[in-house]
Motif scaffolding. Sequence first.
Motif, short mmCIF file in Angstrom:
data_model
loop_
_atom_site.label_atom_id
_atom_site.label_comp_id
_atom_site.label_asym_id
_atom_site.label_seq_id
_atom_site.Cartn_x
_atom_site.Cartn_y
_atom_site.Cartn_z
N TRP A 48 -39.85 31.96 -17.16
CA TRP A 48 -39.10 32.96 -17.08
C TRP A 48 -39.33 33.73 -15.62
N THR A 49 -40.45 33.20 -15.04
CA THR A 49 -41.01 33.68 -13.81
C THR A 49 -40.13 32.77 -12.68
N ALA A 50 -39.65 31.67 -13.05
CA ALA A 50 -38.82 30.97 -12.25
C ALA A 50 -37.39 31.37 -12.25
N VAL A 51 -37.00 31.88 -13.33
CA VAL A 51 -35.60 32.32 -13.50
C VAL A 51 -35.58 33.65 -12.47
N ALA A 52 -36.50 34.66 -12.84
CA ALA A 52 -36.66 35.75 -12.00
C ALA A 52 -36.58 35.26 -10.37
N ALA A 53 -37.17 34.47 -10.19
CA ALA A 53 -37.29 34.02 -8.63
C ALA A 53 -36.16 33.33 -8.05
#
Length: 168
Positions: A48-53
């Motif tokens: 989910w951090t990668a999706v936000a990025a």
Amino acid sequence: MESRLRVQGHPIQPMLVTFPFGLFVSAAVFDLADVAGGPAFLGEVGYWTAVAALVAAGLATVAGLVDLWDVRIGRANRTAVTFNLVNAVMAAMFLLTCLIRAHAPQRGATGGQLATELVALVVGAVGVGLGARLMQQSDRRRAAEPTGLDAFDGVHGATVEIARPRPF
């Protein structure tokens, strides 16, 4: 390179670029902890951090494309185009890992996906160097402009503006 999108006279795109890169680094750290045997939720957090990025990278890309609109052909243009392409490659590599992980039940990273993310971060580090070069080129042109609190003298009205850059 003069930016068309500014807040209080400062270009927006260099501010926006820091968010995806920082989030991509954080995602890789969470995935590294997951692959190294940490709790399973770390893989989910990394995903989910990668999706936000990726969302932040999309916003930074739009701002970068707006800034490229009026850049004259030359050294600054080549650097700006290369900067945006390098950042797009980094985002594409993370997008690939996110698409693969989207269908997994726990969305944890595998060793191969982590390796892809680490390579993407190396590519992103090249983008950081190119961004620093762009800012240095811009700073040389703006050396005669006031800095510090003196730069706010005469600021009236809207603080966010979209303006045509001044001619070189």
